[in-house]
Motif scaffolding. Structure first.
Motif, PDB file in Angstrom:
ATOM      1  N   ARG A 217      -1.261  -5.830  -7.807  1.00 58.84           N
ATOM      2  CA  ARG A 217      -2.124  -6.086  -6.635  1.00 58.84           C
ATOM      3  C   ARG A 217      -1.998  -4.972  -5.592  1.00 58.84           C
ATOM      4  NH1 ARG A 217      -0.723 -10.005  -3.710  1.00 58.84           N
ATOM      5  NH2 ARG A 217       1.209 -10.708  -4.692  1.00 58.84           N
ATOM      6  N   SER A 218      -1.233  -3.948  -5.894  1.00 54.43           N
ATOM      7  CA  SER A 218      -0.973  -2.883  -4.913  1.00 54.43           C
ATOM      8  C   SER A 218      -2.106  -1.867  -4.880  1.00 54.43           C
ATOM      9  CB  SER A 218       0.336  -2.182  -5.255  1.00 54.43           C
ATOM     10  OG  SER A 218       1.361  -3.146  -5.402  1.00 54.43           O
ATOM     11  N   LYS A 219      -2.072  -1.039  -3.821  1.00 55.43           N
ATOM     12  CA  LYS A 219      -3.157  -0.086  -3.599  1.00 55.43           C
ATOM     13  C   LYS A 219      -2.576   1.302  -3.304  1.00 55.43           C
ATOM     14  CE  LYS A 219      -7.423   0.215  -1.020  1.00 55.43           C
ATOM     15  NZ  LYS A 219      -8.006   0.918  -2.136  1.00 55.43           N
ATOM     16  N   ILE A 220      -3.350   2.313  -3.653  1.00 50.69           N
ATOM     17  CA  ILE A 220      -2.929   3.699  -3.402  1.00 50.69           C
ATOM     18  C   ILE A 220      -4.025   4.388  -2.595  1.00 50.69           C
ATOM     19  CG2 ILE A 220      -2.415   5.937  -4.484  1.00 50.69           C
ATOM     20  CD1 ILE A 220      -1.500   4.291  -6.969  1.00 50.69           C
ATOM     21  N   ILE A 221      -3.635   4.968  -1.467  1.00 50.64           N
ATOM     22  CA  ILE A 221      -4.608   5.724  -0.659  1.00 50.64           C
ATOM     23  C   ILE A 221      -4.122   7.166  -0.568  1.00 50.64           C
ATOM     24  CG2 ILE A 221      -5.712   5.966   1.610  1.00 50.64           C
ATOM     25  CD1 ILE A 221      -5.297   2.969   2.021  1.00 50.64           C
ATOM     26  N   ILE A 222      -4.988   8.103  -0.945  1.00 52.44           N
ATOM     27  CA  ILE A 222      -4.659   9.523  -0.787  1.00 52.44           C
ATOM     28  C   ILE A 222      -5.444  10.030   0.419  1.00 52.44           C
ATOM     29  CG2 ILE A 222      -4.645  11.807  -1.861  1.00 52.44           C
ATOM     30  CD1 ILE A 222      -5.139  10.354  -4.560  1.00 52.44           C
ATOM     31  N   LEU A 223      -4.727  10.453   1.447  1.00 47.11           N
ATOM     32  CA  LEU A 223      -5.381  11.061   2.613  1.00 47.11           C
ATOM     33  C   LEU A 223      -5.292  12.558   2.418  1.00 47.11           C
ATOM     34  CD1 LEU A 223      -3.844   8.763   5.356  1.00 47.11           C
ATOM     35  CD2 LEU A 223      -6.067   8.575   4.228  1.00 47.11           C
ATOM     36  N   ASP A 224      -6.445  13.220   2.366  1.00 47.30           N
ATOM     37  CA  ASP A 224      -6.445  14.622   1.955  1.00 47.30           C
ATOM     38  C   ASP A 224      -6.886  15.544   3.078  1.00 47.30           C
ATOM     39  OD1 ASP A 224      -6.273  16.863   0.274  1.00 47.30           O
ATOM     40  OD2 ASP A 224      -6.936  15.658  -1.431  1.00 47.30           O
ATOM     41  N   ASN A 225      -6.193  16.649   3.203  1.00 45.44           N
ATOM     42  CA  ASN A 225      -6.588  17.688   4.153  1.00 45.44           C
ATOM     43  C   ASN A 225      -7.645  18.611   3.568  1.00 45.44           C
ATOM     44  OD1 ASN A 225      -5.321  17.742   6.811  1.00 45.44           O
ATOM     45  ND2 ASN A 225      -3.436  17.540   5.666  1.00 45.44           N
ATOM     46  N   LYS A 226      -8.329  18.181   2.532  1.00 46.44           N
ATOM     47  CA  LYS A 226      -9.322  19.006   1.851  1.00 46.44           C
ATOM     48  C   LYS A 226     -10.571  18.171   1.561  1.00 46.44           C
ATOM     49  CE  LYS A 226      -6.342  19.670  -1.603  1.00 46.44           C
ATOM     50  NZ  LYS A 226      -5.183  19.035  -0.995  1.00 46.44           N
ATOM     51  N   GLU A 227     -11.610  18.885   1.132  1.00 48.59           N
ATOM     52  CA  GLU A 227     -12.869  18.219   0.764  1.00 48.59           C
ATOM     53  C   GLU A 227     -12.982  18.039  -0.748  1.00 48.59           C
ATOM     54  OE1 GLU A 227     -15.520  16.875   2.793  1.00 48.59           O
ATOM     55  OE2 GLU A 227     -13.645  16.919   3.926  1.00 48.59           O
ATOM     56  N   ASN A 228     -12.185  18.790  -1.481  1.00 48.40           N
ATOM     57  CA  ASN A 228     -12.199  18.632  -2.941  1.00 48.40           C
ATOM     58  C   ASN A 228     -10.851  19.089  -3.479  1.00 48.40           C
ATOM     59  OD1 ASN A 228     -12.541  21.530  -2.957  1.00 48.40           O
ATOM     60  ND2 ASN A 228     -14.674  21.082  -2.481  1.00 48.40           N
ATOM     61  N   PHE A 229     -10.585  18.786  -4.740  1.00 49.55           N
ATOM     62  CA  PHE A 229      -9.266  19.112  -5.289  1.00 49.55           C
ATOM     63  C   PHE A 229      -9.344  19.459  -6.765  1.00 49.55           C
ATOM     64  CE2 PHE A 229      -9.674  14.445  -5.501  1.00 49.55           C
ATOM     65  CZ  PHE A 229      -9.263  14.167  -6.802  1.00 49.55           C
TER      66      PHE A 229
ATOM     67  N   THR B  67       0.843  -1.203   0.000  1.00 44.62           N
ATOM     68  CA  THR B  67       0.000   0.000   0.000  1.00 44.62           C
ATOM     69  C   THR B  67       0.876   1.250   0.000  1.00 44.62           C
ATOM     70  OG1 THR B  67      -1.686  -1.163   1.254  1.00 44.62           O
ATOM     71  CG2 THR B  67      -1.836   1.228   1.229  1.00 44.62           C
ATOM     72  N   PHE B  68       0.601   2.118  -0.963  1.00 51.18           N
ATOM     73  CA  PHE B  68       1.257   3.424  -1.028  1.00 51.18           C
ATOM     74  C   PHE B  68       0.278   4.445  -0.470  1.00 51.18           C
ATOM     75  CE2 PHE B  68       1.794   7.317  -3.829  1.00 51.18           C
ATOM     76  CZ  PHE B  68       2.908   7.811  -3.170  1.00 51.18           C
ATOM     77  N   VAL B  69       0.676   5.137   0.602  1.00 57.03           N
ATOM     78  CA  VAL B  69      -0.193   6.173   1.182  1.00 57.03           C
ATOM     79  C   VAL B  69       0.454   7.533   0.941  1.00 57.03           C
ATOM     80  CG1 VAL B  69      -1.225   7.107   3.297  1.00 57.03           C
ATOM     81  CG2 VAL B  69      -1.108   4.623   2.961  1.00 57.03           C
ATOM     82  N   MET B  70      -0.317   8.424   0.359  1.00 52.52           N
ATOM     83  CA  MET B  70       0.145   9.806   0.187  1.00 52.52           C
ATOM     84  C   MET B  70      -0.738  10.723   1.011  1.00 52.52           C
ATOM     85  SD  MET B  70       0.420  12.331  -3.145  1.00 52.52           S
ATOM     86  CE  MET B  70      -0.533  11.168  -3.985  1.00 52.52           C
ATOM     87  N   VAL B  71      -0.100  11.591   1.796  1.00 54.31           N
ATOM     88  CA  VAL B  71      -0.866  12.581   2.561  1.00 54.31           C
ATOM     89  C   VAL B  71      -0.741  13.910   1.827  1.00 54.31           C
ATOM     90  CG1 VAL B  71      -1.144  13.722   4.781  1.00 54.31           C
ATOM     91  CG2 VAL B  71      -0.369  11.332   4.694  1.00 54.31           C
ATOM     92  N   ALA B  72      -1.879  14.444   1.367  1.00 56.60           N
ATOM     93  CA  ALA B  72      -1.880  15.680   0.577  1.00 56.60           C
ATOM     94  C   ALA B  72      -2.207  16.868   1.482  1.00 56.60           C
ATOM     95  CB  ALA B  72      -2.906  15.575  -0.552  1.00 56.60           C
ATOM     96  N   PRO B  73      -1.524  17.998   1.254  1.00 57.29           N
ATOM     97  CA  PRO B  73      -1.705  19.139   2.158  1.00 57.29           C
ATOM     98  C   PRO B  73      -2.999  19.912   1.906  1.00 57.29           C
ATOM     99  CG  PRO B  73      -0.157  19.702   0.418  1.00 57.29           C
ATOM    100  CD  PRO B  73      -0.556  18.278   0.184  1.00 57.29           C
ATOM    101  N   GLY B  74      -3.373  20.738   2.897  1.00 50.45           N
ATOM    102  CA  GLY B  74      -4.481  21.675   2.725  1.00 50.45           C
ATOM    103  C   GLY B  74      -4.037  22.873   1.901  1.00 50.45           C
ATOM    104  N   ASN B  75      -4.977  23.694   1.478  1.00 51.06           N
ATOM    105  CA  ASN B  75      -4.663  24.893   0.680  1.00 51.06           C
ATOM    106  C   ASN B  75      -4.088  25.988   1.574  1.00 51.06           C
ATOM    107  OD1 ASN B  75      -5.690  23.833  -1.759  1.00 51.06           O
ATOM    108  ND2 ASN B  75      -7.758  24.201  -1.030  1.00 51.06           N
TER     109      ASN B  75
END
Ligand code: FAD
Length: 397
Positions: free
Chosen positions: A183-195, A150-158
């Motif tokens: 078979r891998s997975k990508i999860i984007i955890l976002d500090n926003k409601e839309n992008f 699993t690749f997790v990316m944490v994306a910043p707020g504006n």
């Protein structure tokens, strides 16, 4: 000798300003101070992660600025700006006097915004939000990750550098996984409601990668509060929700580059307020701030924005030196993103200053159509590569 302009930072904004100052008025002496001999563009760095470009394809140097455009390039860091003396102090201790100073240092990170992630952790958990070594570290971690990881990316707020950047990154990593680790997975955890370009990205992900990419907005656990670097685990919802990654890419909250903060050019937002017509700092009349570090109205923090602002600031300095009023110039931004090597999407806008603020020109720009053909997406992917070639030529060529 003509007047002397010192430029801090040889990135997208600074290198453009240096070149165009010389082009608009060759009597001006221009000194560009940049610590790195080689600049890696962040644009295209996601393509390296996707395995469709190599590091040397996103690398720029300063030989042409020096040899063909007559810019004096000094390989050093500006450690202080002494605005009362119109001088900068370099890391070597050398001082440079200026008539005008252009500051384009890009971003630095707010490492205090989240518990558990510090400047010492960036090798283990890369941000890869400044290209170069960080890009390589993240690419190597993705290559070493097992299939099914699993690749997790944490994306910043504006606001942050490159609004579509995290989502192009997810796309490019998905492209790489699809071929090598399906078979891998990508999860984007976002500090926003839309992008940025959300509808287009999500439609592209569905079409090309099925369920591989999961996007988690802030209200559903995406707002990360704590990072445990050793176990590559992040926590949200007051510790109730946790995500464990095989490869963790944490992109912290951002502010203007250290030199701008330490020189008092920022306000309490962490960014630099400027006159949006001339890019003159609100803190000092001989200093101009452009690029990501500046507060430039509706313009996003992008390489294309910084490039246009470099031209505006060059014109504004040349006109001021000649005692001429600044003209209200139009500025422009385009951000292309590759969802796959053959699937490009874009957002474009034209801006002008109204009532002291840079705003979008009504009816200009927009995003790629939602219902485009495969051929259209392929053409936009080619435009993305063409954009890269032309903008880097305009800045460093
Ligand atoms: P930078 O380009 O970062 O340049 C700052 C320079 O200043 C650096 O070279 C640094 O070494 C130097 N510096 C810093 N402090 C000092 C000091 N004290 N003394 C001397 N030098 C100093 N933009 C687009 O338009 N299109 C894209 O497709 C795109 N994709 C992106 C993808 C990713 C993953 C990321 C992270 C960004 C992307 N961007 C894109 C955004 C773009 O890279 C930035 O907005 C742009 O580089 C900003 O230019 P700048 O001049 O403000 O800063």
């Amino acid at each position: 000798r003509g007047p002397h302009v010192v430029v801090v930072g040889g990135g997208s904004g600074g290198a453009t300003a240096a070149k165009y100052l010389r082009r608009f008025d060759p009597s001006i002496q221009v000194t560009l101070v940049e610590p790195n001999a080689t600049y890696h563009t962040c644009y295209g760095s996601n393509w390296v992660l996707g395995g469709i470009a190599e590091m040397d394809q996103i690398q720029q140097t300063y030989g042409t600025l020096q040899d063909q455009h007559g810019v004096t390039v000094v390989r050093d860091i500006v450690s202080a700006i002494e605005a009362d003396k119109n001088q900068v102090v370099l890391g070597s201790g050398r001082r440079l006097s200026y008539d005008r100073l252009v500051v384009s240092p890009g971003i630095d990170f707010r490492f205090d915004a989240v518990e558990g992630y510090t400047a010492n952790d960036v090798r283990q958990v890369p941000h890869a939000w400044k290209a170069g070594e960080q890009t390589q570290i993240l690419r190597d971690q993705l290559r070493d990750m097992p299939n099914g990881g699993t690749f997790v990316m944490v994306a910043p707020g504006n606001p942050f550098r490159c609004p579509p950047g995290p989502y192009e990154r997810a796309s490019m990593v998905a492209h790489y996984f699809k071929q090598h680790k399906p078979r891998s997975k990508i999860i984007i955890l976002d500090n926003k409601e839309n992008f940025s370009k959300q509808g287009l990205f999500m439609a592209g992900w569905q079409e090309l990668y099925g369920e591989m990419i999961e996007w988690v907005p802030s209200s559903r656990g995406g707002q990360v509060e704590r990072v445990d670097v050793a176990s590559r685990t992040v926590y949200s919802d007051g510790g109730l929700t946790r995500f464990r990654a095989d490869v963790l890419n944490f992109v912290p909250a951002q502010r203007a580059g250290d030199i701008a903060v330490n020189s008092g050019l920022t306000n309490d937002t962490g960014w630099c307020p400027v006159n949006q017509l001339t890019f003159q700092s609100q803190m000092d009349e001989n200093i101009f701030v452009i690029g990501d570090a500046s507060i430039a109205g509706a313009m996003p923090k992008s390489g294309h924005s910084a490039n246009t602002q470099g031209k505006v600031v060059a014109a504004s300095i040349v006109r001021a030196m000649r005692g001429q009023e600044m003209l209200a110039l139009s500025t422009v931004n385009t951000c292309y993103s590759l969802v796959s090597p053959q699937y490009g999407i874009s957002v474009a806008a034209v801006y002008r200053v109204q009532d002291g603020n840079i705003g979008g020109v009504p009816g200009s720009g927009g995003v790629s159509p939602g219902n485009a053909t495969t051929a259209f997406r392929r053409q936009e992917a080619n435009y993305a590569r063409g954009w890269y070639a032309s903008i880097t030529q305009d800045i460093w060529g």
